[in-house]
Write an enzyme that holds these catalytic residues in place. Sequence first.
Site, PDB file in Angstrom:
ATOM      1  CB  THR A 267       2.409   0.819   6.210  1.00 29.45           C
ATOM      2  OG1 THR A 267       1.059   0.609   6.642  1.00 29.45           O
ATOM      3  CG2 THR A 267       3.345   0.448   7.352  1.00 29.45           C
TER       4      THR A 267
ATOM      5  CG  ASP B 295       3.475  -6.878   7.651  1.00 28.26           C
ATOM      6  OD1 ASP B 295       2.871  -6.535   6.617  1.00 28.26           O
ATOM      7  OD2 ASP B 295       2.901  -7.318   8.662  1.00 28.26           O
TER       8      ASP B 295
ATOM      9  CG  ASP C  66       0.719  -2.506  10.074  1.00 28.19           C
ATOM     10  OD1 ASP C  66       1.698  -1.898   9.603  1.00 28.19           O
ATOM     11  OD2 ASP C  66      -0.036  -3.190   9.373  1.00 28.19           O
TER      12      ASP C  66
ATOM     13  CG  ASP D  50      -2.628   0.210   8.293  1.00 30.75           C
ATOM     14  OD1 ASP D  50      -3.449   1.146   8.224  1.00 30.75           O
ATOM     15  OD2 ASP D  50      -2.670  -0.799   7.581  1.00 30.75           O
TER      16      ASP D  50
ATOM     17  NE  ARG E 130      -2.069  -4.492  -1.945  1.00 31.09           N
ATOM     18  CZ  ARG E 130      -1.784  -3.903  -0.802  1.00 31.09           C
ATOM     19  NH1 ARG E 130      -0.789  -4.308  -0.057  1.00 31.09           N
ATOM     20  NH2 ARG E 130      -2.483  -2.875  -0.375  1.00 31.09           N
TER      21      ARG E 130
ATOM     22  N   GLY F  66       0.828  -1.207   0.000  1.00 30.03           N
ATOM     23  CA  GLY F  66       0.000   0.000   0.000  1.00 30.03           C
ATOM     24  C   GLY F  66       0.862   1.257   0.000  1.00 30.03           C
TER      25      GLY F  66
ATOM     26  NE  ARG G 241      -6.000  -5.675   5.787  1.00 33.41           N
ATOM     27  CZ  ARG G 241      -5.715  -5.001   4.696  1.00 33.41           C
ATOM     28  NH1 ARG G 241      -6.669  -4.384   4.059  1.00 33.41           N
ATOM     29  NH2 ARG G 241      -4.489  -4.957   4.220  1.00 33.41           N
TER      30      ARG G 241
HETATM   31  P1  ADP Z   1       2.633  -4.373   2.552  1.00 32.70           P
HETATM   32  O1  ADP Z   1       4.059  -4.348   2.177  1.00 32.70           O
HETATM   33  O2  ADP Z   1       2.030  -3.006   2.573  1.00 32.70           O
HETATM   34  O3  ADP Z   1       2.385  -5.173   3.801  1.00 32.70           O
HETATM   35  P2  ADP Z   1       1.566  -6.601   0.970  1.00 32.70           P
HETATM   36  O4  ADP Z   1       1.358  -7.495   2.128  1.00 32.70           O
HETATM   37  O5  ADP Z   1       0.524  -6.562  -0.084  1.00 32.70           O
HETATM   38  O6  ADP Z   1       1.821  -5.083   1.367  1.00 32.70           O
HETATM   39  O7  ADP Z   1       2.944  -7.059   0.295  1.00 32.70           O
HETATM   40  C1  ADP Z   1       3.459  -6.366  -0.835  1.00 32.70           C
HETATM   41  C2  ADP Z   1       4.137  -7.317  -1.764  1.00 32.70           C
HETATM   42  O8  ADP Z   1       5.266  -7.932  -1.123  1.00 32.70           O
HETATM   43  C3  ADP Z   1       3.307  -8.499  -2.249  1.00 32.70           C
HETATM   44  O9  ADP Z   1       2.423  -8.152  -3.294  1.00 32.70           O
HETATM   45  C4  ADP Z   1       4.395  -9.434  -2.729  1.00 32.70           C
HETATM   46  O10 ADP Z   1       4.895  -9.043  -3.996  1.00 32.70           O
HETATM   47  C5  ADP Z   1       5.504  -9.205  -1.688  1.00 32.70           C
HETATM   48  N1  ADP Z   1       5.400 -10.261  -0.666  1.00 32.70           N
HETATM   49  C6  ADP Z   1       4.502 -10.374   0.332  1.00 32.70           C
HETATM   50  N2  ADP Z   1       4.685 -11.506   1.048  1.00 32.70           N
HETATM   51  C7  ADP Z   1       5.738 -12.145   0.483  1.00 32.70           C
HETATM   52  C8  ADP Z   1       6.432 -13.366   0.738  1.00 32.70           C
HETATM   53  N3  ADP Z   1       6.060 -14.184   1.739  1.00 32.70           N
HETATM   54  N4  ADP Z   1       7.483 -13.690  -0.054  1.00 32.70           N
HETATM   55  C9  ADP Z   1       7.862 -12.870  -1.055  1.00 32.70           C
HETATM   56  N5  ADP Z   1       7.251 -11.718  -1.362  1.00 32.70           N
HETATM   57  C10 ADP Z   1       6.201 -11.345  -0.607  1.00 32.70           C
END
Ligand code: ADP
Length: 319
Positions: free
Chosen positions: A125, A103, A129, A127, A72, A11, A171
């Site tokens: 982010t 994360d 969080d 949040d 994403r 995000g 969330r």
């Molecule tokens: P944020 O970074 O805001 O928490 P997301 O959880 O959507 O957002 O994660 C962003 C991107 O990071 C995902 O779309 C994916 O490309 C990558 N990602 C998330 N989890 C993993 C994972 N376990 N292994 C590798 N890449 C990941």
Amino acid sequence: MKKIGVLTSGGDAPGMNAAIRAVVRKAIYHGMEVYAVKNGFQGLIDGSIEKMDIGSVGDIIQRGGTILRSARCDEFKTDEGQNKGIEQLKKYEIEGLIVIGGDGSFRGAQKLTEKGYPCIGVPGTIDNDIAGTDFTIGFDTALNTIIEAIDKIRDTATSHERTYVIEVMGRDAGDLALWSGLADGAESILVPEKADDFQEVIERLKRGHERGKKHSIIILAEGVGSGLTYGERIQEATKLETRVTVLGHIQRGGSPTASDRVLASRLGAKAIDLLLRGEAGRMVGIQNNKLVDRDILDVLSEQHQLNSEMYQLSKELSI
Ligand code: ADP
């Protein structure tokens, strides 16, 4: 280290641009070449990579969103996707990567680090969080956006003697709800970390009404449940006219506050310091106004803690 990359993922958050600017300028200051990876890990797989210079990050410190765009990318969660990304890094001879995001993004950064590509995470982010840092980039701006919106809603709430339920983002973390609730004197603040005592919320509303209060504001983090459903339950239980506002994506946008710009600049620059020191798989953060860095694996295994003292205070101030 001579060539590094930078990407934003997950995000978007206001202040990400200030972080990108700091990364690019600080790296160039230290004689490195910097490459922008567009669209997060998707762009890494696709090879959407281009060289940046001092001017590429001019006039962006005050802008919301991210000039590198974000995405994403489920493919990057697979070995195959990560290997495709590594191919691109090799092609451009990029030796280290700065990942600005939440994360989920740090999990991607950790995977690359394990495969031999040093990554440093910068927490971006709204949040707030993420464990290991008091604040994330974007939180302060989102908080101020919420406050501005609530102040406006409050005018109507007072004029019509209404109860307002305001659903804010969060969330898993109630920081936006808690801080905005405290800053706006909300009657009740509902966060995912604490059990919701519906009866207590109702009693507080009734007490306020009997005292002649012209309006009541309840802040609910989205992780607790639907604001609309909650509003219906409140109206049913109190028989007071209740309205619901879901603030939604308005909370993500806008020009970053001074605090977020300064935080982003400090964290972005610190990330470069770590790469220069030969560090990998670490996240930069701020604790007690001091820059710190933590192992990403520790950050991912811990949970960000809601400030219980502030939560208690919010209850005491809205008796
Ligand atoms: P944020 O970074 O805001 O928490 P997301 O959880 O959507 O957002 O994660 C962003 C991107 O990071 C995902 O779309 C994916 O490309 C990558 N990602 C998330 N989890 C993993 C994972 N376990 N292994 C590798 N890449 C990941």
